[in-house]
Write a protein that holds these residues in place. Structure first.
Motif, short mmCIF file in Angstrom:
data_model
loop_
_atom_site.label_atom_id
_atom_site.label_comp_id
_atom_site.label_asym_id
_atom_site.label_seq_id
_atom_site.Cartn_x
_atom_site.Cartn_y
_atom_site.Cartn_z
N VAL A 298 0.44 5.14 0.86
CA VAL A 298 1.87 5.02 0.53
C VAL A 298 2.02 4.14 -0.72
CG1 VAL A 298 4.11 4.19 1.37
CG2 VAL A 298 2.55 5.38 2.92
N PHE A 299 1.19 3.11 -0.79
CA PHE A 299 1.17 2.24 -1.98
C PHE A 299 0.82 3.05 -3.22
CE2 PHE A 299 -1.50 -0.23 -4.89
CZ PHE A 299 -0.85 -1.44 -5.03
N TRP A 300 -0.27 3.81 -3.14
CA TRP A 300 -0.75 4.52 -4.33
C TRP A 300 0.19 5.66 -4.74
CZ3 TRP A 300 -3.85 2.30 -7.50
CH2 TRP A 300 -4.83 1.42 -7.05
N SER A 301 0.89 6.25 -3.78
CA SER A 301 1.75 7.37 -4.16
C SER A 301 3.21 6.93 -4.35
CB SER A 301 1.68 8.49 -3.12
OG SER A 301 2.37 8.10 -1.96
N ASP A 302 3.45 5.61 -4.30
CA ASP A 302 4.82 5.09 -4.51
C ASP A 302 5.82 5.76 -3.57
OD1 ASP A 302 4.30 3.21 -6.54
OD2 ASP A 302 4.17 4.81 -8.03
N ALA A 303 5.46 5.84 -2.31
CA ALA A 303 6.30 6.57 -1.35
C ALA A 303 7.16 5.63 -0.48
CB ALA A 303 5.42 7.44 -0.46
N THR A 304 7.43 4.45 -0.97
CA THR A 304 8.21 3.47 -0.18
C THR A 304 9.58 4.03 0.21
OG1 THR A 304 7.08 1.64 -1.24
CG2 THR A 304 9.24 1.16 -0.26
N GLU A 305 10.27 4.58 -0.78
CA GLU A 305 11.62 5.08 -0.53
C GLU A 305 11.61 6.14 0.58
OE1 GLU A 305 13.44 6.24 -4.26
OE2 GLU A 305 14.86 7.49 -3.15
N GLU A 306 10.61 7.02 0.53
CA GLU A 306 10.54 8.10 1.52
C GLU A 306 10.22 7.55 2.92
OE1 GLU A 306 9.22 8.17 -1.49
OE2 GLU A 306 10.34 9.82 -2.40
N VAL A 307 9.34 6.55 2.97
CA VAL A 307 9.00 5.97 4.28
C VAL A 307 10.22 5.30 4.91
CG1 VAL A 307 7.76 4.04 5.36
CG2 VAL A 307 6.52 5.64 3.93
N ILE A 308 10.95 4.56 4.10
CA ILE A 308 12.12 3.85 4.64
C ILE A 308 13.18 4.87 5.09
CG2 ILE A 308 14.03 2.27 4.04
CD1 ILE A 308 11.33 0.85 4.28
N ARG A 309 13.39 5.87 4.28
CA ARG A 309 14.40 6.89 4.65
C ARG A 309 14.02 7.59 5.96
NH1 ARG A 309 19.00 7.66 5.45
NH2 ARG A 309 19.92 9.72 5.24
N LEU A 310 12.73 7.88 6.07
CA LEU A 310 12.25 8.53 7.29
C LEU A 310 12.47 7.62 8.50
CD1 LEU A 310 10.74 11.12 8.23
CD2 LEU A 310 8.62 9.83 8.01
N SER A 311 12.14 6.37 8.31
CA SER A 311 12.32 5.40 9.40
C SER A 311 13.80 5.31 9.79
CB SER A 311 11.79 4.04 8.96
OG SER A 311 12.27 3.03 9.79
N GLU A 312 14.67 5.31 8.79
CA GLU A 312 16.12 5.22 9.09
C GLU A 312 16.59 6.45 9.87
OE1 GLU A 312 17.61 2.70 5.16
OE2 GLU A 312 17.61 4.90 5.11
N LEU A 313 16.17 7.63 9.42
CA LEU A 313 16.62 8.86 10.08
C LEU A 313 16.09 8.97 11.50
CD1 LEU A 313 16.32 11.49 7.19
CD2 LEU A 313 18.43 10.65 8.24
N ARG B 15 -4.14 -1.53 -9.99
CA ARG B 15 -3.30 -1.54 -8.78
C ARG B 15 -1.83 -1.81 -9.11
NH1 ARG B 15 -6.86 -3.62 -3.68
NH2 ARG B 15 -8.88 -3.67 -4.71
N ILE B 16 -1.60 -2.65 -10.13
CA ILE B 16 -0.20 -2.98 -10.46
C ILE B 16 0.43 -1.95 -11.39
CG2 ILE B 16 1.22 -4.69 -11.69
CD1 ILE B 16 0.50 -5.39 -8.74
N SER B 17 -0.34 -1.44 -12.34
CA SER B 17 0.23 -0.49 -13.30
C SER B 17 0.22 0.94 -12.77
CB SER B 17 -0.56 -0.54 -14.61
OG SER B 17 -1.85 0.01 -14.42
N TRP C 140 -13.83 0.60 -2.43
CA TRP C 140 -13.41 0.55 -1.01
C TRP C 140 -11.88 0.64 -0.89
CZ3 TRP C 140 -18.08 1.54 -0.33
CH2 TRP C 140 -18.70 1.46 0.90
N ASP C 141 -11.17 0.18 -1.94
CA ASP C 141 -9.70 0.22 -1.88
C ASP C 141 -9.12 1.34 -2.75
OD1 ASP C 141 -9.77 -1.88 -0.12
OD2 ASP C 141 -9.10 -3.40 -1.57
N ASN C 142 -9.98 2.26 -3.21
CA ASN C 142 -9.53 3.45 -3.96
C ASN C 142 -8.74 3.10 -5.22
OD1 ASN C 142 -9.11 4.49 -0.72
ND2 ASN C 142 -10.58 5.48 -2.05
N SER C 143 -9.26 2.15 -5.96
CA SER C 143 -8.59 1.75 -7.19
C SER C 143 -9.29 2.38 -8.40
CB SER C 143 -8.63 0.22 -7.30
OG SER C 143 -8.01 -0.21 -8.47
N LEU D 255 2.01 -6.97 -3.97
CA LEU D 255 0.95 -7.74 -3.32
C LEU D 255 -0.35 -6.95 -3.43
CD1 LEU D 255 -0.17 -9.98 -1.38
CD2 LEU D 255 0.47 -8.48 0.50
N ILE D 256 -1.37 -7.56 -4.01
CA ILE D 256 -2.66 -6.88 -4.04
C ILE D 256 -3.74 -7.82 -3.51
CG2 ILE D 256 -2.08 -5.23 -5.84
CD1 ILE D 256 -3.59 -6.92 -7.85
N THR D 257 -4.65 -7.21 -2.79
CA THR D 257 -5.67 -7.99 -2.09
C THR D 257 -6.88 -7.11 -1.86
OG1 THR D 257 -5.97 -9.42 -0.16
CG2 THR D 257 -4.78 -7.39 0.22
#
Lengths: 572, 118
Positions: A218-233, A64-66, A92-95, A414-416
């Motif tokens: 979003v976690f698994w595809s490292d799409a944080t930047e895209e989500v935030i940009r979308l939210s901003e726009l 999950r971290i690497s 269950w968490d697709n790891s 954060l992993i859980t």
């Protein structure tokens, strides 16, 4: 002439494996024997865990971290069976976890032999795939296939079970495959249709109260930047699932928190009031939406982005736009279309409304009366540790406090155990996380009940000098079960309270770790700083009142609007 | 002659865990199986497996799970198909016949790794 065991180790090396978490035994011992040279050359590292469940969780934490597959190994019989809880947690968490299990020799199978267990029969229900090797020369192909299956499509754990006689067999002709070959398998097709994206974008632009729900995809595809940009726009607030929480930095002003069964009231209310919801990488499980009535009422429109179309096909609700593919790629397409349209939106009313939610519900959350309060404990920890420190959690009341009051500042920190809710996940997962990112601080925030389930791996952390810090929220009970008994079983508390026998300082010291017994917030701050400075495995025990509830919460199967905000025993 | 729903699974056999996996996929969703018929149709271990199953509210979920199981190439669903099972004895030799009548042109729903075709 190489042995089957040599092929296993060499195949793992060729897949880029640097660390194996495991425990040797009779049937995987040939693998260990071949591993010796690789260990001496420092090509591969082995971490001896104290229970195979811990090995699977450590491999899961590493993955999950690497973002790369984690590898664990166990012997036949009890060794392999002990992996079960760890593997289903990853499933269950697709790891992506690869598990190599030794099996009794082929001629012993089916005779109730010593340490024989039907690994295929059991594991096929707790993993994405399990393969039993029939001939030793198949090993290179199936190790390659295992990595392919674990990481493609919807990721998940794969088990390779190898009878001992095949590990010991000498192989004449070794064929190293260039590509995986798995008949009857293909990753989900990505369908990013510009007309669907345009339709979805128009719906979001035209919406009065749009919302983005972020899930683990979003976690698994490292799409944080895209989500935030979308939210901003789009000027669009974000809520998340528990696993999606790690994908959104919480200092982003339009992030409202985790929604769902134990989610924040403002996130749940935003979902209820939204007219268009874009769901990215979430399958809308019963934990996020206990009742689908919360979607179908008021004509809410739904856009879903998911890698697995069958997740969407299974939903008993109408979805207005379905887009299948990797979250990062799909969101990039959203951004391109929005930019090409050049339309600006202003949603002052909606943004004010969600901010009002946030302010209104704060008064219920941040109560500071007697004793150490979980929200304040978490705030202090957040203030002391670096912003990129990695947090793992166990499962229980503390997990719910973290869900609501922990501020993720950097993605993938954060992993859980979200789907399976596996107590004992946190500590071994922290070991895996620390090995994946040795330069980052790793803190396991755990409950006393959860930590005690896998704390034997403290010995591993000490032996290998893996400086993981554990903070135990010690309420001397299985607190979340106790809370449910208090709230929904008429206060008939049974089978959940621990005595005072466990001394966490002595427990830590008995393993060679450092223990701290915190009395107040200053103690917590000081012990945490000292643990970070000393960089040794540490256990910090923080007493929490047994009666401290994890709120907000919904009643079982309840609507998001039925949120319980305060402890009814105390009044509002 | 009985009429019912038939699920055809085109899959790749490596060992009998394939069958365990398929059947347990239905079992996990509480779906009963009336009968199973299967045969190898390709040298690469391709099998066609036919399952007579009872309809259920979980039926679609089961089909979707089957269609995303490793080693399963595709799943086809036939509604209202006739099947016939007879055992007869001629001159002391027991003859068993099992026939599935799939009419030409019948509407079929086909599922494969998230793709749906008719």
């Amino acid at each position: 002439m190489p042995t089957g065991a040599k092929l296993v180790v060499e195949a793992l090396k060729r897949e880029g494996v640097k660390t194996i978490f495991g425990i040797p035994g009779l049937s995987n011992m040939p693998i260990y024997d071949e591993l010796v040279d690789y260990l001496r050359n420092e090509e591969i590292r082995h971490v001896l865990m104290r229970h195979e469940q811990g090995a699977a969780h450590a491999a899961d934490g590493y993955a999950r971290i690497s973002g790369k597959p984690g590898v664990c190994t166990a012997t036949s019989g009890p060794g392999s069976m002990n992996l079960v809880t760890g593997l289903i947690t990853a499933y269950w968490d697709n790891s992506p976890v690869i598990s190599i299990t030794g099996q009794v020799p082929k001629s012993y199978i089916g005779r109730k032999s010593f340490q024989e267990a039907d690994v295929v029969g059991v594991m096929q229900h707790v993993a994405k795939y399990v393969i039993q090797i029939k001939e030793a020369n198949e090993i290179p192909l199936w190790i390659k296939n295992a990595f392919y299956l674990a990481t493609s499509g919807k990721p998940g754990p794969v088990v390779v079970d190898i009878p001992r006689d095949l590990l010991n067999a000498n192989i004449n002709d070794v064929a190293w495959p260039e590509e995986p070959v798995v008949l009857g398998y293909r990753p989900f097709k990505s369908v990013i249709n510009p007309s669907d994206i345009t339709k979805a974008v128009r719906m979001l632009l035209d919406a009065e109260r749009p919302l983005i729900l972020v899930g683990a995809g979003v976690f698994w595809s490292d799409a944080t930047e895209e989500v935030i940009r979308l939210s901003e726009l789009l000027v669009c607030p974000i809520i998340s699932t528990l696993l999606g929480k790690s994908a959104v930095p919480h200092d982003y002003p339009l992030y409202l928190g985790v929604a769902g069964y134990y989610g924040r009231a403002e996130a749940n209310n935003a979902f209820l009031e939204a007219d268009v919801v874009l769901v990215v990488g979430a399958r809308l499980s019963d934990r996020t939406l206990p009742t689908y009535g919360d979607i179908t009422k008021d004509g809410k429109k739904l856009i879903i982005v998911n890698i697995d179309p069958t997740d969407v096909m299974k939903l008993p609700i109408k979805v207005d736009v379905e887009i299948y593919g990797d979250a990062k790629k799909v969101l990039k397409a959203f951004l391109e279309i929005i930019n090409s349209m050049g339309r600006k939106v202003s949603r002052i009313g909606w943004v004010s409304r969600v901010k009002e939610f946030k302010e209104y519900y704060s008064k219920y959350y941040y109560v500071d009366d007697d004793g150490l309060k979980p929200w304040k404990i978490l705030k202090i920890i957040r203030d002391v540790i670096p912003s990129d420190a990695i947090i793992t959690t166990g499962v229980g009341k503390h997990q719910m406090w973290i869900m609501n009051f922990w501020d993720v500042l950097k993605p993938r920190t954060l992993i859980t155990s979200g789907g399976m809710g596996t107590m004992g996940f946190g500590f071994p997962a922290a070991i895996g996380a620390k090995i994946a990112k040795p330069d980052r601080a790793v803190i396991n925030l755990d409950g006393d009940g959860s930590f005690l389930m896998t704390m034997n791996n403290l010995a591993t952390a000490v032996d290998y000098n893996i400086p993981v810090i554990t903070v135990v929220f010690d309420n001397r009970s299985l607190g979340l079960v106790r809370q449910v008994q208090e709230l929904f079983f008429k206060g008939r508390v049974v089978g959940v309270d621990f005595g005072m026998s466990t001394d966490y300082v002595k427990l830590a010291e008995s393993f060679g770790a450092v223990g701290y017994d915190v009395k107040d917030y200053n103690d917590l701050r000081a012990s945490l700083r000292k643990s970070l400075e000393d960089s040794v495995a540490s256990v910090i025990r923080v007493p929490v009142d047994r009666d401290e509830f994890a709120l907000p919460q919904l009643p079982p199967g309840g609507s998001l609007k039925e949120v319980i905000l305060y402890d009814p025993r105390k009044g509002c | 002659m009985t009429r019912g729903k038939v699920v055809k699974v085109v899959c790749h056999y490596r060992d009998a865990s394939l069958l365990e996996g398929l059947i347990s996929t239905l079992r996990k969703l509480l779906i009963d199986i009336d009968w199973i018929y299967g045969r190898m149709v390709g040298d690469d271990g391709t099998y066609e497996l036919y399952l007579g199953v009872k309809d259920s509210s979980n039926f679609l979920n089961a089909v979707l799970d089957l269609s995303t199981a490793v080693n399963v190439a595709r799943v086809e669903v036939f509604n209202n198909v006739d099947f016939d099972s007879r055992v007869s004895s001629e001159d002391g030799v027991v003859i068993e016949t099992f026939k599935i009548y799939i009419p030409k042109g019948i509407k079929t729903d086909c599922y494969s790794w998230g793709e749906v075709c008719g």
